[in-house]
Design an enzyme around this catalytic site. Structure first.
Site, mmCIF file in Angstrom:
data_model
loop_
_atom_site.group_PDB
_atom_site.id
_atom_site.type_symbol
_atom_site.label_atom_id
_atom_site.label_comp_id
_atom_site.label_asym_id
_atom_site.label_seq_id
_atom_site.Cartn_x
_atom_site.Cartn_y
_atom_site.Cartn_z
ATOM 1 N N HIS A 129 0.713 -1.208 -0.094
ATOM 2 C CA HIS A 129 0.257 -0.104 0.002
ATOM 3 C C HIS A 129 0.873 1.300 -0.120
ATOM 4 C CE1 HIS A 129 -2.858 3.137 1.398
ATOM 5 N NE2 HIS A 129 -3.851 2.188 0.982
ATOM 6 N N GLU A 131 0.712 4.150 1.259
ATOM 7 C CA GLU A 131 0.847 4.931 2.428
ATOM 8 C C GLU A 131 1.826 4.178 3.349
ATOM 9 O OE1 GLU A 131 -1.582 5.572 6.658
ATOM 10 O OE2 GLU A 131 -2.848 5.513 4.854
ATOM 11 N N SER A 228 -9.142 0.690 -2.855
ATOM 12 C CA SER A 228 -9.407 1.747 -1.897
ATOM 13 C C SER A 228 -9.277 0.827 -0.358
ATOM 14 C CB SER A 228 -10.702 2.588 -1.727
ATOM 15 O OG SER A 228 -11.156 3.062 -0.720
#
Length: 317
Positions: A129, A131, A228
């Site tokens: 991911h 982030e 998401s």
């Protein structure tokens, strides 16, 4: 069952959080100020509709800064970047705008500080991911990823005198994160907590709103994209909280009418990167199939806003 018995429970809060709103507006203001093309590293937010809409207006999405021309206007996505990415853009003399969510930036600063203070950082999050990659990049030598409960067992053995702290990806399931941290603490009793919860307020609020309506729902529809993290978590939270069925869709047209067979109550929400117009399209779809009774269930009110990057703020008079 008659149409009179069909109803929709609409979760609130839902949709854009302050970080997503800031990120999307950053790109829109950059288009207005500098004109197309504007380059964005990765997807500005994890939503198919938003990305496609911006691309139609002249935004070019790239995977790395090296794919954008030297001197180009380059926006960093809401999920954050590592120092290495920032350095690469600087070397290419790119004019950068940082749309990183301030709540992600907070976690980055924590990682920097704990590295300086001699800690090993146990980062709870999903492998790959964006982030997580950005946060780990702030302190790569001392950060250890914990991806799910199984990730706890894959960690090295730390000595009792080694300082340990846990941090987390901001878009995780609150309940799952608690389970992982509890297992971490069983293995490492001296593990320390961060000064504040890293899971963002919007993620928590959207999960709580789903928990409030899920036990009453035969079907939960979550509007959001498959990449998401917070949208995917909402489907999981709905099922865990008692919804009989739950599905993730980008658009109303992806709903399968077979899902509605025998369904009286439909729950509806969306992820933090989803514009409200996509929810309205689902409501119209459901209305055409007899689900005309809509009740919004509000569990909290959000008032947080974040300022745009300095270069895009209105000039002071």
């Amino acid at each position: 069952m008659t149409d009179a018995g069909k109803n929709v429970l609409l979760a609130a809060p839902r949709g854009y959080c302050a970080g997503v709103d800031r990120a999307v507006e950053t790109v829109e203001k950059a288009l207005e100020k500098y004109g197309a093309p504007i380059y964005v590293r990765k997807q500005i937010v994890h939503n198919r509709y938003v990305v496609e809409s911006l691309a139609e207006r002249g935004v070019i999405f790239v995977e790395e800064a090296s794919e954008a021309p030297e001197g180009a206007h380059l926006v960093f996505s809401a999920h954050g970047i590592s120092p290495a990415v920032r350095s690469e853009a600087k070397e290419r003399k790119q004019l950068t705008l940082d749309a990183t969510c301030p709540l992600v930036t907070k976690v980055h600063k924590e990682a920097q500080r704990f590295e300086r203070d001699g800690y090993h950082i146990l980062l709870v999050g999903h492998q790959g991911h964006e982030e997580v990659e950005g946060t780990a990049g702030e302190a790569p030598d001392v950060t250890h990823l914990v991806d799910g409960l199984d990730g706890v067992d894959k960690l090295p053995d730390f000595l009792d005198n080694e300082k340990l702290i846990w941090l987390s990806q901001t878009t995780l399931s609150v309940d799952e994160t608690i389970q992982i941290v509890n297992k971490l603490r069983e293995r490492f009793p001296h593990l320390e907590n961060p000064p504040s919860d890293d899971i963002c307020y919007a993620t928590q609020n959207r999960q709580e709103s789903v928990k409030a309506i899920a036990p009453k729902c035969d079907l939960m529809i979550v509007v959001g994209s498959k990449n998401s993290s917070n949208s995917v978590r909402l489907v999981e939270v709905a099922l865990e909280a008692g919804s009989k069925d739950a599905h993730l869709v980008d658009f109303a047209r992806e709903i399968n009418d077979d899902w509605l067979e025998g369904v009286q109550t439909v729950g509806l929400t969306c992820g933090a990167s989803v514009p409200e117009l996509l929810v309205r399209e689902v409501l119209e779809y459901l209305d055409e199939r007899g689900y005309s009774d809509v009740e919004q269930v509000t569990t909290s009110t959000e008032t947080i806003t974040f300022a745009l990057p300095r270069d895009l703020r209105p000039a002071r008079t």
